[in-house]
Every structure is written in C-alpha cells, then in structure tokens.
Design a protein around this motif. Structure first.
Motif, PDB file in Angstrom:
ATOM      1  N   ALA A  29      19.973  98.161 -17.398  1.00 13.51           N
ATOM      2  CA  ALA A  29      19.391  98.822 -18.753  1.00 13.51           C
ATOM      3  C   ALA A  29      18.265  99.747 -18.341  1.00 13.51           C
ATOM      4  O   ALA A  29      17.929 100.879 -18.894  1.00 13.51           O
ATOM      5  N   VAL A  31      18.412 102.147 -14.795  1.00 14.07           N
ATOM      6  CA  VAL A  31      18.665 102.489 -13.548  1.00 14.07           C
ATOM      7  C   VAL A  31      17.911 102.974 -12.267  1.00 14.07           C
ATOM      8  O   VAL A  31      17.968 102.631 -11.296  1.00 14.07           O
ATOM      9  N   ASP A  81      20.784 108.095 -21.629  1.00 19.47           N
ATOM     10  CA  ASP A  81      20.204 107.868 -22.927  1.00 19.47           C
ATOM     11  C   ASP A  81      19.325 106.797 -22.844  1.00 19.47           C
ATOM     12  O   ASP A  81      19.527 105.592 -21.823  1.00 19.47           O
ATOM     13  N   GLU A  84      17.835 101.408 -25.749  1.00 22.14           N
ATOM     14  CA  GLU A  84      17.779 101.161 -27.088  1.00 22.14           C
ATOM     15  C   GLU A  84      18.877 101.396 -27.870  1.00 22.14           C
ATOM     16  O   GLU A  84      19.233 101.116 -29.032  1.00 22.14           O
ATOM     17  N   TYR A 103       7.652 102.501 -14.748  1.00 25.34           N
ATOM     18  CA  TYR A 103       8.139 103.582 -14.380  1.00 25.34           C
ATOM     19  C   TYR A 103       8.593 103.512 -12.956  1.00 25.34           C
ATOM     20  O   TYR A 103       8.665 102.611 -12.238  1.00 25.34           O
ATOM     21  N   LYS A 112       8.052 105.926 -18.835  1.00 25.95           N
ATOM     22  CA  LYS A 112       8.394 104.690 -18.492  1.00 25.95           C
ATOM     23  C   LYS A 112       8.578 103.968 -19.865  1.00 25.95           C
ATOM     24  O   LYS A 112       8.739 104.503 -20.888  1.00 25.95           O
TER      25      LYS A 112
HETATM   26  N1  SAM Z   1      15.943  98.896 -11.380  1.00 29.81           N
HETATM   27  C1  SAM Z   1      15.515 100.518 -10.943  1.00 29.81           C
HETATM   28  C2  SAM Z   1      15.977 100.608  -9.312  1.00 29.81           C
HETATM   29  O1  SAM Z   1      16.700  99.621  -8.817  1.00 29.81           O
HETATM   30  O2  SAM Z   1      15.403 101.635  -8.878  1.00 29.81           O
HETATM   31  C3  SAM Z   1      14.147 100.759 -11.240  1.00 29.81           C
HETATM   32  C4  SAM Z   1      13.904 101.130 -12.603  1.00 29.81           C
HETATM   33  S1  SAM Z   1      12.129 101.748 -13.058  1.00 29.81           S
HETATM   34  C5  SAM Z   1      11.060 100.379 -12.491  1.00 29.81           C
HETATM   35  C6  SAM Z   1      12.178 101.914 -14.753  1.00 29.81           C
HETATM   36  C7  SAM Z   1      13.268 103.082 -15.204  1.00 29.81           C
HETATM   37  O3  SAM Z   1      13.350 102.857 -16.655  1.00 29.81           O
HETATM   38  C8  SAM Z   1      12.627 104.394 -14.948  1.00 29.81           C
HETATM   39  O4  SAM Z   1      13.586 105.143 -14.128  1.00 29.81           O
HETATM   40  C9  SAM Z   1      12.739 105.113 -16.394  1.00 29.81           C
HETATM   41  O5  SAM Z   1      13.244 106.336 -16.423  1.00 29.81           O
HETATM   42  C10 SAM Z   1      13.661 104.211 -16.988  1.00 29.81           C
HETATM   43  N2  SAM Z   1      13.499 104.170 -18.653  1.00 29.81           N
HETATM   44  C11 SAM Z   1      12.061 104.285 -19.293  1.00 29.81           C
HETATM   45  N3  SAM Z   1      12.574 104.044 -20.675  1.00 29.81           N
HETATM   46  C12 SAM Z   1      13.897 103.939 -20.687  1.00 29.81           C
HETATM   47  C13 SAM Z   1      14.669 103.951 -21.803  1.00 29.81           C
HETATM   48  N4  SAM Z   1      14.451 103.710 -22.950  1.00 29.81           N
HETATM   49  N5  SAM Z   1      16.058 103.374 -21.536  1.00 29.81           N
HETATM   50  C14 SAM Z   1      16.440 103.486 -20.248  1.00 29.81           C
HETATM   51  N6  SAM Z   1      15.832 103.715 -19.230  1.00 29.81           N
HETATM   52  C15 SAM Z   1      14.341 103.876 -19.495  1.00 29.81           C
END
Ligand code: SAM
Length: 190
Positions: A29, A31, A81, A84, A103, A112
């Motif tokens: 959810a 990436v 996208d 949600e 973030y 974030k």
């Molecule tokens: N799992 C990832 C990895 O292995 O590198 C790290 C994820 S990072 C902590 C959180 C990610 O959530 C960010 O890349 C951010 O852009 C994304 N994000 C924020 N709001 C989001 C949303 N509504 N839907 C999907 N991704 C979202």
C-alpha cells in the motif's frame, strides 16, 4: 546467527514468511523505495501478483526500474494513486497487505500518509482480505500527524469484532525516541 528482533519492518516479513507463498495475491500500500514491493514480488513468484500504490511519481518510477532490473516486473502492477482508492483497481481478494506509513526519507518529508486517507485505505483493506489473510501496518510517531494517525488506526482496528478479526500490536518497549510500532490483523471470515 544474525540478530532476530531487529525492527518492525523485518518483523512484518518474519510474520508473513509462511503466509505469502508462490501464487499469492498481495498489496504493497506504500511502495516508496520499493524494498517491500521487491520482497513481495520475489515471494509470490510468476504465478502470483503484487499491487503497489504510491502518490509520488518518483517512488513509482524508481521502483519500476528496480523491478525491471531484477526481472520481477511482470507480476507487479504499480499504481500512481492513493491507497484509499485501492478498490478502484483491485477486483479480487488478497492474501496479505503491507502498509509502511509516514514519509520516504529520501524524498519530500511533507508528502506522507495521513489519518483520513490511511483509515479509508484500511477499511477497504479489511474488505479485500481473504479469510486468514493478514494486514500488517508499520506506524511511525515521530512526524507531525503521526500520533493522530496512530490513534485513528487504533480506534478503527482495536474495535473490530473478535469473531471477524484478530488484532495484535507489537512494539519495542525499551527503545528511546518513539520507536515504530506494528499492528497485525488476521481476518477470520470470508
Ligand atoms: N515500503 C517503502 C519501502 O520499502 O521503501 C517505504 C514507504 S514510505 C515510509 C511511505 C510512502 O507512502 C511514501 O513513499 C509516500 O509517498 C507514500 N504515501 C503517502 N500517502 C500515500 C497514499 N495516500 N497512498 C499511497 N502511498 C502514500
């Protein structure tokens, strides 16, 4: 042997180790850098499927490159996208869903996850899980809005009916500076 209780993201993989098998359908959810997406793609193999969501173009593009390099892209659908909206793209039940909130350290810290969209995505995730499917959520408290997000998540998940879901929370109790927390949910019904 190497250290066992390292951090909540490794713990997520440990818990999911025997659940995510060749042929499974799973969701990443959040990436981000694509580390979890790659892990999931390797686990489900060519007969499985990974859906990955992120709202940052750079995260999706970097992950696509990473997966293509590893020849893993054919079983992964990357979607630019918000999570949600996952129900717009996924019309099948899934075995496991990973959320790694907050973030991406390498990109803009202002982009974030947020309580309202996280809650909307978690509700849809609970619907999409198969019986005995697992939802894993790594939560970070150190950023603005992190505590509010955690409280909203707990309010939703800790009140789920026991006959339908089991909910487990893990966190390192002796670590300083708001260590990340992990919530795991197993769905008990179809
Ligand atoms: N799992 C990832 C990895 O292995 O590198 C790290 C994820 S990072 C902590 C959180 C990610 O959530 C960010 O890349 C951010 O852009 C994304 N994000 C924020 N709001 C989001 C949303 N509504 N839907 C999907 N991704 C979202």
């Amino acid at each position: 042997r190497s250290k066992y209780l390292t951090n909540v993201t490794d713990l997520t993989k440990l818990i999911n180790k025997d659940i995510i098998k060749e042929g499974c359908v799973v969701i990443d959810a959040t990436v981000g850098n694509g580390y979890d997406t790659q892990y999931l793609a390797e686990k489900v193999g060519n007969t499985g499927k990974v859906y990955g969501f992120d709202i940052q173009k750079e995260a999706i593009e970097n992950t696509k490159k990473r997966l293509e390099k590893e020849k893993l892209f054919n079983n992964v659908t990357l979607i630019l996208d918000g999570h949600e909206n996952m129900d717009k793209y996924i019309n099948e039940k899934v075995d496991s869903i990973f959320f790694n909130l907050g973030y991406l350290p390498k990109l803009d810290h202002n982009i974030k996850t947020k309580a309202d969209t996280t809650i909307a995505a978690l509700k849809k995730s609970l619907d999409l899980l198969k019986k005995n499917g697992i939802l894993s959520i790594c939560i970070y408290l150190g950023h603005d809005g992190g505590v509010e997000e955690k409280e909203a998540i707990e309010d939703l998940l800790f009140n789920l009916e026991q006959k339908n879901f089991d909910v487990l929370k893990c966190s390192f109790k002796n670590q300083k500076n708001n260590p990340p927390q992990l919530i795991l949910v197993e769905k008990k019904v179809d």
